[in-house]
Design a protein around this motif. Structure first.
Motif, PDB file in Angstrom:
ATOM      1  N   ARG A  11       0.889  -1.255   0.097  1.00 59.97           N
ATOM      2  CA  ARG A  11       0.065  -0.013   0.021  1.00 59.97           C
ATOM      3  C   ARG A  11       0.915   1.357  -0.051  1.00 59.97           C
ATOM      4  NH1 ARG A  11      -4.295  -0.839   4.513  1.00 59.97           N
ATOM      5  NH2 ARG A  11      -4.486   1.457   4.403  1.00 59.97           N
ATOM      6  N   LYS A  12       0.379   2.052  -0.513  1.00 57.71           N
ATOM      7  CA  LYS A  12       1.097   3.498  -0.652  1.00 57.71           C
ATOM      8  C   LYS A  12       0.472   4.532  -0.054  1.00 57.71           C
ATOM      9  CE  LYS A  12       3.376   2.389  -4.681  1.00 57.71           C
ATOM     10  NZ  LYS A  12       5.080   2.476  -5.134  1.00 57.71           N
ATOM     11  N   TYR A  13       1.216   5.450   0.783  1.00 61.04           N
ATOM     12  CA  TYR A  13       0.420   6.515   1.715  1.00 61.04           C
ATOM     13  C   TYR A  13       0.999   7.854   1.128  1.00 61.04           C
ATOM     14  CZ  TYR A  13      -0.666   2.572   4.393  1.00 61.04           C
ATOM     15  OH  TYR A  13      -1.001   1.099   4.881  1.00 61.04           O
ATOM     16  N   ASP A  14      -0.067   8.790   0.876  1.00 64.04           N
ATOM     17  CA  ASP A  14       0.559   9.936   0.444  1.00 64.04           C
ATOM     18  C   ASP A  14       1.303  10.863   1.717  1.00 64.04           C
ATOM     19  OD1 ASP A  14      -1.589  10.475   2.048  1.00 64.04           O
ATOM     20  OD2 ASP A  14      -2.445  12.080   0.274  1.00 64.04           O
ATOM     21  N   ALA A  15       2.012  11.797   1.166  1.00 59.37           N
ATOM     22  CA  ALA A  15       2.527  12.722   2.396  1.00 59.37           C
ATOM     23  C   ALA A  15       1.645  13.276   3.327  1.00 59.37           C
ATOM     24  CB  ALA A  15       3.420  13.818   1.479  1.00 59.37           C
ATOM     25  N   ASP A  16       0.328  13.474   2.886  1.00 59.62           N
ATOM     26  CA  ASP A  16      -0.538  14.325   3.906  1.00 59.62           C
ATOM     27  C   ASP A  16      -0.948  13.288   4.822  1.00 59.62           C
ATOM     28  OD1 ASP A  16      -0.560  16.810   2.582  1.00 59.62           O
ATOM     29  OD2 ASP A  16      -2.238  16.342   1.233  1.00 59.62           O
ATOM     30  N   PHE A  17      -0.938  12.024   4.677  1.00 63.99           N
ATOM     31  CA  PHE A  17      -1.517  11.025   5.371  1.00 63.99           C
ATOM     32  C   PHE A  17      -0.332  10.695   6.232  1.00 63.99           C
ATOM     33  CE2 PHE A  17      -1.645   6.261   6.639  1.00 63.99           C
ATOM     34  CZ  PHE A  17      -3.091   6.407   7.332  1.00 63.99           C
ATOM     35  N   LYS A  18       0.942  10.537   5.944  1.00 61.69           N
ATOM     36  CA  LYS A  18       1.872  10.315   6.811  1.00 61.69           C
ATOM     37  C   LYS A  18       2.208  11.493   7.831  1.00 61.69           C
ATOM     38  CE  LYS A  18       4.556   7.637   3.287  1.00 61.69           C
ATOM     39  NZ  LYS A  18       5.785   7.646   2.396  1.00 61.69           N
ATOM     40  N   ALA A  19       2.062  12.732   7.290  1.00 67.07           N
ATOM     41  CA  ALA A  19       2.081  13.796   8.048  1.00 67.07           C
ATOM     42  C   ALA A  19       1.141  13.831   9.269  1.00 67.07           C
ATOM     43  CB  ALA A  19       2.160  15.175   7.348  1.00 67.07           C
ATOM     44  N   GLU A  20      -0.112  13.444   8.889  1.00 68.37           N
ATOM     45  CA  GLU A  20      -1.221  13.462   9.833  1.00 68.37           C
ATOM     46  C   GLU A  20      -1.020  12.434  10.980  1.00 68.37           C
ATOM     47  OE1 GLU A  20      -4.300  14.692  11.838  1.00 68.37           O
ATOM     48  OE2 GLU A  20      -3.653  15.811   9.995  1.00 68.37           O
ATOM     49  N   VAL A  21      -0.135  11.322  10.540  1.00 68.64           N
ATOM     50  CA  VAL A  21       0.136  10.081  11.512  1.00 68.64           C
ATOM     51  C   VAL A  21       1.101  10.721  12.371  1.00 68.64           C
ATOM     52  CG1 VAL A  21       1.140   7.929  11.770  1.00 68.64           C
ATOM     53  CG2 VAL A  21      -0.570   8.146  10.051  1.00 68.64           C
ATOM     54  N   ALA A  37      -6.159   2.303  14.935  1.00 68.13           N
ATOM     55  CA  ALA A  37      -7.363   2.706  14.493  1.00 68.13           C
ATOM     56  C   ALA A  37      -7.447   3.149  12.962  1.00 68.13           C
ATOM     57  CB  ALA A  37      -7.305   4.367  15.121  1.00 68.13           C
ATOM     58  N   LEU A  38      -6.039   3.142  12.398  1.00 67.88           N
ATOM     59  CA  LEU A  38      -5.926   3.445  10.992  1.00 67.88           C
ATOM     60  C   LEU A  38      -5.699   2.288  10.093  1.00 67.88           C
ATOM     61  CD1 LEU A  38      -3.985   6.678  10.920  1.00 67.88           C
ATOM     62  CD2 LEU A  38      -6.170   6.455  10.891  1.00 67.88           C
ATOM     63  N   GLY A  39      -5.451   1.185  10.851  1.00 74.82           N
ATOM     64  CA  GLY A  39      -5.407  -0.295  10.114  1.00 74.82           C
ATOM     65  C   GLY A  39      -4.134  -0.199   9.275  1.00 74.82           C
ATOM     66  N   ILE A  40      -3.133   0.358   9.949  1.00 75.75           N
ATOM     67  CA  ILE A  40      -1.636   0.132   9.537  1.00 75.75           C
ATOM     68  C   ILE A  40      -0.691  -0.382  10.492  1.00 75.75           C
ATOM     69  CG2 ILE A  40      -1.984   2.129   7.832  1.00 75.75           C
ATOM     70  CD1 ILE A  40      -0.444   3.972   9.850  1.00 75.75           C
ATOM     71  N   SER A  41       0.480  -0.681  10.046  1.00 72.28           N
ATOM     72  CA  SER A  41       1.431  -1.329  10.839  1.00 72.28           C
ATOM     73  C   SER A  41       2.064  -0.432  11.682  1.00 72.28           C
ATOM     74  CB  SER A  41       2.442  -2.065   9.952  1.00 72.28           C
ATOM     75  OG  SER A  41       3.574  -2.419  10.736  1.00 72.28           O
ATOM     76  N   GLU A  42       2.300  -0.854  12.902  1.00 68.83           N
ATOM     77  CA  GLU A  42       3.084  -0.029  13.942  1.00 68.83           C
ATOM     78  C   GLU A  42       4.431   0.149  13.458  1.00 68.83           C
ATOM     79  OE1 GLU A  42       3.516  -0.498  18.560  1.00 68.83           O
ATOM     80  OE2 GLU A  42       2.219  -1.756  17.786  1.00 68.83           O
ATOM     81  N   ASN A  43       5.000  -0.706  12.874  1.00 71.15           N
ATOM     82  CA  ASN A  43       6.483  -0.750  12.304  1.00 71.15           C
ATOM     83  C   ASN A  43       6.382   0.418  11.353  1.00 71.15           C
ATOM     84  OD1 ASN A  43       7.261  -2.715  14.156  1.00 71.15           O
ATOM     85  ND2 ASN A  43       6.757  -4.422  12.490  1.00 71.15           N
ATOM     86  N   ILE A  44       5.503   0.529  10.508  1.00 74.18           N
ATOM     87  CA  ILE A  44       5.533   1.655   9.451  1.00 74.18           C
ATOM     88  C   ILE A  44       5.567   2.979  10.078  1.00 74.18           C
ATOM     89  CG2 ILE A  44       3.203   1.986   8.636  1.00 74.18           C
ATOM     90  CD1 ILE A  44       4.323   1.661   5.795  1.00 74.18           C
ATOM     91  N   ILE A  45       4.919   3.055  11.183  1.00 82.09           N
ATOM     92  CA  ILE A  45       4.728   4.496  11.815  1.00 82.09           C
ATOM     93  C   ILE A  45       6.275   4.831  12.554  1.00 82.09           C
ATOM     94  CG2 ILE A  45       3.797   5.619  14.074  1.00 82.09           C
ATOM     95  CD1 ILE A  45       1.184   3.837  13.463  1.00 82.09           C
ATOM     96  N   TYR A  46       6.797   3.822  13.118  1.00 81.04           N
ATOM     97  CA  TYR A  46       8.008   4.092  13.523  1.00 81.04           C
ATOM     98  C   TYR A  46       9.067   4.450  12.308  1.00 81.04           C
ATOM     99  CZ  TYR A  46       6.304   2.552  17.990  1.00 81.04           C
ATOM    100  OH  TYR A  46       5.900   2.516  19.506  1.00 81.04           O
ATOM    101  N   ARG A  47       8.994   3.629  11.265  1.00 86.37           N
ATOM    102  CA  ARG A  47       9.811   4.139   9.954  1.00 86.37           C
ATOM    103  C   ARG A  47       9.489   5.496   9.614  1.00 86.37           C
ATOM    104  NH1 ARG A  47       8.369   0.567   5.899  1.00 86.37           N
ATOM    105  NH2 ARG A  47       8.638  -1.078   7.330  1.00 86.37           N
ATOM    106  N   TRP A  48       8.404   5.931   9.348  1.00 88.04           N
ATOM    107  CA  TRP A  48       8.108   7.140   9.036  1.00 88.04           C
ATOM    108  C   TRP A  48       8.614   8.145   9.970  1.00 88.04           C
ATOM    109  CZ3 TRP A  48       2.217   6.191   7.876  1.00 88.04           C
ATOM    110  CH2 TRP A  48       1.919   5.650   6.680  1.00 88.04           C
ATOM    111  N   LYS A  49       8.367   7.833  11.466  1.00 85.62           N
ATOM    112  CA  LYS A  49       9.195   8.975  12.420  1.00 85.62           C
ATOM    113  C   LYS A  49      10.769   8.978  12.107  1.00 85.62           C
ATOM    114  CE  LYS A  49       9.519   9.644  17.465  1.00 85.62           C
ATOM    115  NZ  LYS A  49       9.327   8.862  18.577  1.00 85.62           N
ATOM    116  N   SER A  50      11.313   7.659  12.010  1.00 90.59           N
ATOM    117  CA  SER A  50      12.660   7.851  12.046  1.00 90.59           C
ATOM    118  C   SER A  50      13.021   8.537  10.512  1.00 90.59           C
ATOM    119  CB  SER A  50      13.110   6.272  11.536  1.00 90.59           C
ATOM    120  OG  SER A  50      14.577   6.383  11.357  1.00 90.59           O
ATOM    121  N   ILE A  51      12.530   8.395   9.514  1.00 90.37           N
ATOM    122  CA  ILE A  51      12.556   8.935   8.241  1.00 90.37           C
ATOM    123  C   ILE A  51      12.497  10.765   8.365  1.00 90.37           C
ATOM    124  CG2 ILE A  51      11.791   9.226   5.825  1.00 90.37           C
ATOM    125  CD1 ILE A  51      11.420   6.372   5.816  1.00 90.37           C
ATOM    126  N   ASP A  52      11.251  10.955   9.075  1.00 84.58           N
ATOM    127  CA  ASP A  52      11.039  12.362   9.390  1.00 84.58           C
ATOM    128  C   ASP A  52      11.915  13.243  10.038  1.00 84.58           C
ATOM    129  OD1 ASP A  52       8.987  14.546   9.201  1.00 84.58           O
ATOM    130  OD2 ASP A  52       8.907  14.459  11.505  1.00 84.58           O
TER     131      ASP A  52
END
Length: 97
Positions: A11-21, A37-52
């Motif tokens: 699945r691909k997520y746009d920048a707005d979705f990632k920013a909101e998370v 709540a959003l039906g996504i993986s916890e790991n991907i949230i941590y990955r986005w945070k790391s990249i951010d």
């Protein structure tokens, strides 16, 4: 019945979705809650945070941790002293005359 193994598409997520998370995470919600709540993986949230954070995980310097640890120990010592003073004052004022 024969079930074929089909490769799962990513699945691909746009920048707005990632920013909101990331905003939800910064506001104090847990990654587990957001993921559920959003039906996504916890790991991907941590990955986005790391990249951010510039693509690197931010590491706290050992000196900063040591300084904070010493400050907390000093505060505990101060609070213990205040508690002992209050205990003594309570025993003095509660004596029967």
């Amino acid at each position: 019945m024969h079930i074929q193994n089909q490769p799962q598409s990513r699945r691909k997520y746009d920048a707005d979705f990632k920013a909101e998370v990331l905003k939800m995470l910064a506001n104090g919600q847990t990654a587990a809650y957001i993921a559920n709540a959003l039906g996504i993986s916890e790991n991907i949230i941590y990955r986005w945070k790391s990249i951010d954070q510039g693509g690197k995980k931010v590491l706290v310097q050992q000196g900063d941790l040591a300084l904070e640890n010493q400050q907390l120990k000093d505060r505990v010592r101060q609070l213990e002293t205040e508690r002992e003073i209050l205990k003594k004052a309570l025993s003095i004022f509660s004596r029967q005359t």
